[in-house]
Design a protein around this motif. Structure first.
Motif, PDB file in Angstrom:
ATOM      1  N   PHE A   1      22.086  41.714  46.548  1.00 37.50           N
ATOM      2  CA  PHE A   1      23.499  41.701  46.916  1.00 37.50           C
ATOM      3  C   PHE A   1      24.180  40.433  46.403  1.00 37.50           C
ATOM      4  O   PHE A   1      25.260  40.493  45.799  1.00 37.50           O
ATOM      5  CB  PHE A   1      23.630  41.789  48.441  1.00 37.50           C
ATOM      6  CG  PHE A   1      24.986  41.431  48.956  1.00 37.50           C
ATOM      7  CD1 PHE A   1      26.003  42.370  48.973  1.00 37.50           C
ATOM      8  CD2 PHE A   1      25.251  40.152  49.435  1.00 37.50           C
ATOM      9  CE1 PHE A   1      27.261  42.045  49.455  1.00 37.50           C
ATOM     10  CE2 PHE A   1      26.501  39.818  49.917  1.00 37.50           C
ATOM     11  CZ  PHE A   1      27.514  40.765  49.924  1.00 37.50           C
ATOM     12  N   LEU A   2      23.583  39.282  46.666  1.00 41.32           N
ATOM     13  CA  LEU A   2      24.203  38.018  46.274  1.00 41.32           C
ATOM     14  C   LEU A   2      24.440  37.949  44.766  1.00 41.32           C
ATOM     15  O   LEU A   2      25.522  37.561  44.325  1.00 41.32           O
ATOM     16  CB  LEU A   2      23.352  36.832  46.739  1.00 41.32           C
ATOM     17  CG  LEU A   2      23.437  36.518  48.227  1.00 41.32           C
ATOM     18  CD1 LEU A   2      22.373  35.514  48.631  1.00 41.32           C
ATOM     19  CD2 LEU A   2      24.827  36.014  48.602  1.00 41.32           C
ATOM     20  N   ILE A   3      23.464  38.325  43.977  1.00 38.04           N
ATOM     21  CA  ILE A   3      23.661  38.217  42.531  1.00 38.04           C
ATOM     22  C   ILE A   3      24.678  39.250  42.038  1.00 38.04           C
ATOM     23  O   ILE A   3      25.494  38.963  41.166  1.00 38.04           O
ATOM     24  CB  ILE A   3      22.329  38.261  41.742  1.00 38.04           C
ATOM     25  CG1 ILE A   3      22.516  37.676  40.341  1.00 38.04           C
ATOM     26  CG2 ILE A   3      21.736  39.637  41.681  1.00 38.04           C
ATOM     27  CD1 ILE A   3      22.913  36.222  40.311  1.00 38.04           C
TER      28      ILE A   3
ATOM     29  N   GLU B   1      31.856  46.909  33.229  1.00 38.23           N
ATOM     30  CA  GLU B   1      31.930  48.005  34.189  1.00 38.23           C
ATOM     31  C   GLU B   1      30.622  48.149  34.958  1.00 38.23           C
ATOM     32  O   GLU B   1      30.632  48.444  36.161  1.00 38.23           O
ATOM     33  CB  GLU B   1      32.269  49.313  33.468  1.00 38.23           C
ATOM     34  CG  GLU B   1      32.568  50.447  34.403  1.00 38.23           C
ATOM     35  CD  GLU B   1      33.037  51.703  33.681  1.00 38.23           C
ATOM     36  OE1 GLU B   1      32.882  52.783  34.278  1.00 38.23           O
ATOM     37  OE2 GLU B   1      33.532  51.614  32.547  1.00 38.23           O
ATOM     38  N   SER B   2      29.499  47.901  34.284  1.00 42.83           N
ATOM     39  CA  SER B   2      28.203  48.026  34.960  1.00 42.83           C
ATOM     40  C   SER B   2      28.061  46.993  36.084  1.00 42.83           C
ATOM     41  O   SER B   2      27.462  47.283  37.126  1.00 42.83           O
ATOM     42  CB  SER B   2      27.058  47.882  33.963  1.00 42.83           C
ATOM     43  OG  SER B   2      27.117  46.613  33.325  1.00 42.83           O
ATOM     44  N   ASP B   3      28.615  45.792  35.909  1.00 42.85           N
ATOM     45  CA  ASP B   3      28.590  44.785  36.973  1.00 42.85           C
ATOM     46  C   ASP B   3      29.477  45.209  38.139  1.00 42.85           C
ATOM     47  O   ASP B   3      29.109  45.044  39.306  1.00 42.85           O
ATOM     48  CB  ASP B   3      29.038  43.423  36.444  1.00 42.85           C
ATOM     49  CG  ASP B   3      28.041  42.811  35.467  1.00 42.85           C
ATOM     50  OD1 ASP B   3      26.843  43.135  35.548  1.00 42.85           O
ATOM     51  OD2 ASP B   3      28.478  42.009  34.621  1.00 42.85           O
ATOM     52  N   ASP B   4      30.653  45.762  37.813  1.00 44.07           N
ATOM     53  CA  ASP B   4      31.550  46.252  38.865  1.00 44.07           C
ATOM     54  C   ASP B   4      30.893  47.381  39.652  1.00 44.07           C
ATOM     55  O   ASP B   4      31.001  47.438  40.881  1.00 44.07           O
ATOM     56  CB  ASP B   4      32.871  46.737  38.269  1.00 44.07           C
ATOM     57  CG  ASP B   4      33.718  45.583  37.733  1.00 44.07           C
ATOM     58  OD1 ASP B   4      33.556  44.444  38.201  1.00 44.07           O
ATOM     59  OD2 ASP B   4      34.549  45.848  36.843  1.00 44.07           O
ATOM     60  N   ASP B   5      30.204  48.279  38.948  1.00 45.06           N
ATOM     61  CA  ASP B   5      29.516  49.392  39.617  1.00 45.06           C
ATOM     62  C   ASP B   5      28.409  48.871  40.539  1.00 45.06           C
ATOM     63  O   ASP B   5      28.228  49.384  41.645  1.00 45.06           O
ATOM     64  CB  ASP B   5      28.924  50.359  38.593  1.00 45.06           C
ATOM     65  CG  ASP B   5      29.986  51.136  37.827  1.00 45.06           C
ATOM     66  OD1 ASP B   5      31.163  51.157  38.263  1.00 45.06           O
ATOM     67  OD2 ASP B   5      29.639  51.710  36.775  1.00 45.06           O
TER      68      ASP B   5
ATOM     69  N   THR C   1      30.630  39.405  40.054  1.00 43.79           N
ATOM     70  CA  THR C   1      31.957  40.028  40.053  1.00 43.79           C
ATOM     71  C   THR C   1      32.996  39.304  40.909  1.00 43.79           C
ATOM     72  O   THR C   1      34.189  39.462  40.666  1.00 43.79           O
ATOM     73  CB  THR C   1      31.863  41.484  40.562  1.00 43.79           C
ATOM     74  OG1 THR C   1      31.288  41.490  41.868  1.00 43.79           O
ATOM     75  CG2 THR C   1      31.013  42.327  39.618  1.00 43.79           C
ATOM     76  N   LYS C   2      32.579  38.524  41.893  1.00 44.35           N
ATOM     77  CA  LYS C   2      33.532  37.935  42.822  1.00 44.35           C
ATOM     78  C   LYS C   2      33.629  36.412  42.743  1.00 44.35           C
ATOM     79  O   LYS C   2      34.558  35.833  43.306  1.00 44.35           O
ATOM     80  CB  LYS C   2      33.196  38.359  44.253  1.00 44.35           C
ATOM     81  CG  LYS C   2      33.306  39.873  44.450  1.00 44.35           C
ATOM     82  CD  LYS C   2      33.035  40.279  45.865  1.00 44.35           C
ATOM     83  CE  LYS C   2      33.054  41.763  46.077  1.00 44.35           C
ATOM     84  NZ  LYS C   2      34.278  42.432  45.722  1.00 44.35           N
ATOM     85  N   ALA C   3      32.685  35.766  42.104  1.00 50.62           N
ATOM     86  CA  ALA C   3      32.734  34.305  41.993  1.00 50.62           C
ATOM     87  C   ALA C   3      33.626  33.915  40.807  1.00 50.62           C
ATOM     88  O   ALA C   3      33.503  34.482  39.725  1.00 50.62           O
ATOM     89  CB  ALA C   3      31.331  33.741  41.797  1.00 50.62           C
ATOM     90  N   PRO C   4      34.526  32.961  41.008  1.00 45.21           N
ATOM     91  CA  PRO C   4      35.467  32.596  39.942  1.00 45.21           C
ATOM     92  C   PRO C   4      34.856  31.660  38.892  1.00 45.21           C
ATOM     93  O   PRO C   4      35.051  30.449  38.908  1.00 45.21           O
ATOM     94  CB  PRO C   4      36.617  31.935  40.706  1.00 45.21           C
ATOM     95  CG  PRO C   4      35.977  31.390  41.942  1.00 45.21           C
ATOM     96  CD  PRO C   4      34.827  32.297  42.272  1.00 45.21           C
TER      97      PRO C   4
END
Length: 181
Positions: A139-141, A167-171, A146-149
């Motif tokens: 989950f963390l990775i 897209e694969s990271d977003d999925d 996708t969410k860390a700036p």
């Protein structure tokens, strides 16, 4: 609550407040954003030292590759906004604590110019049971991607290019939103 005493721009939060660790669990969290290299083995040993309640520890180590989308990579430069990045990482880690019974976690993310073979990110999760440690690390990775700036600039023989979100990271991140444990 942050301790800014480390001059290398590493940020170490004190043990997570009760709202991060459900049911009054004691949890040690460490989040560092730094330019200098880290030693994954030393970080793992330090995280586990004296903690006999830990039954499972999972570690993810992300490394700069020498090829990306078929192009040779000479270097990758990671940029971030100090303060904002650490807060985002703390929020991501707090979400992991709400979902899994972690005894300890560590997130180290580097910034600056890195060459192929250099380590970028280290995520370690520790729990009494392996399943929680595995799921929380995954989950963390996924959410860090996708969410860390952070912004990545890849240098190749063709020039420098900013890396677009995949897209694969977003999925991968979306599956955690669709079905939290």
């Amino acid at each position: 609550p942050w301790d800014f005493s480390n001059s290398n721009r590493s940020f170490r939060p004190r043990p997570c407040p009760i709202e991060c660790a459900p049911e009054g669990r004691q949890h040690d969290a460490m989040i560092r954003v730094q330019q200098q290299p880290f030693d994954a083995g030393q970080e793992l040993a330090a995280l586990k030292a004296g903690r006999t309640s830990i039954g499972g520890t999972v570690m993810f180590l992300g490394t700069v590759r020498d090829i990306s989308d078929g192009s040779d990579i000479r270097a990758m430069t990671l940029e971030h906004y100090p303060g904002m990045t650490e807060r985002a990482l703390q929020e991501i880690e707090a979400e992991a604590l709400r979902r899994w019974p972690l005894d300890a976690s560590l997130i180290i993310h580097r910034y600056g110019r890195l060459e192929p073979g250099e380590d970028i990110v280290l995520v370690i999760t520790a729990s009494a049971h392996r399943e929680a440690a595995f799921d929380a690390c995954h989950f963390l990775i996924d959410w860090l991607k996708t969410k860390a700036p952070f912004w990545k600039l890849e240098e190749s023989p063709q020039g420098a290019t900013w890396v677009a979100a995949k897209e694969s990271d977003d999925d991968a991140a979306a599956r955690w939103e669709a079905s939290p444990p």
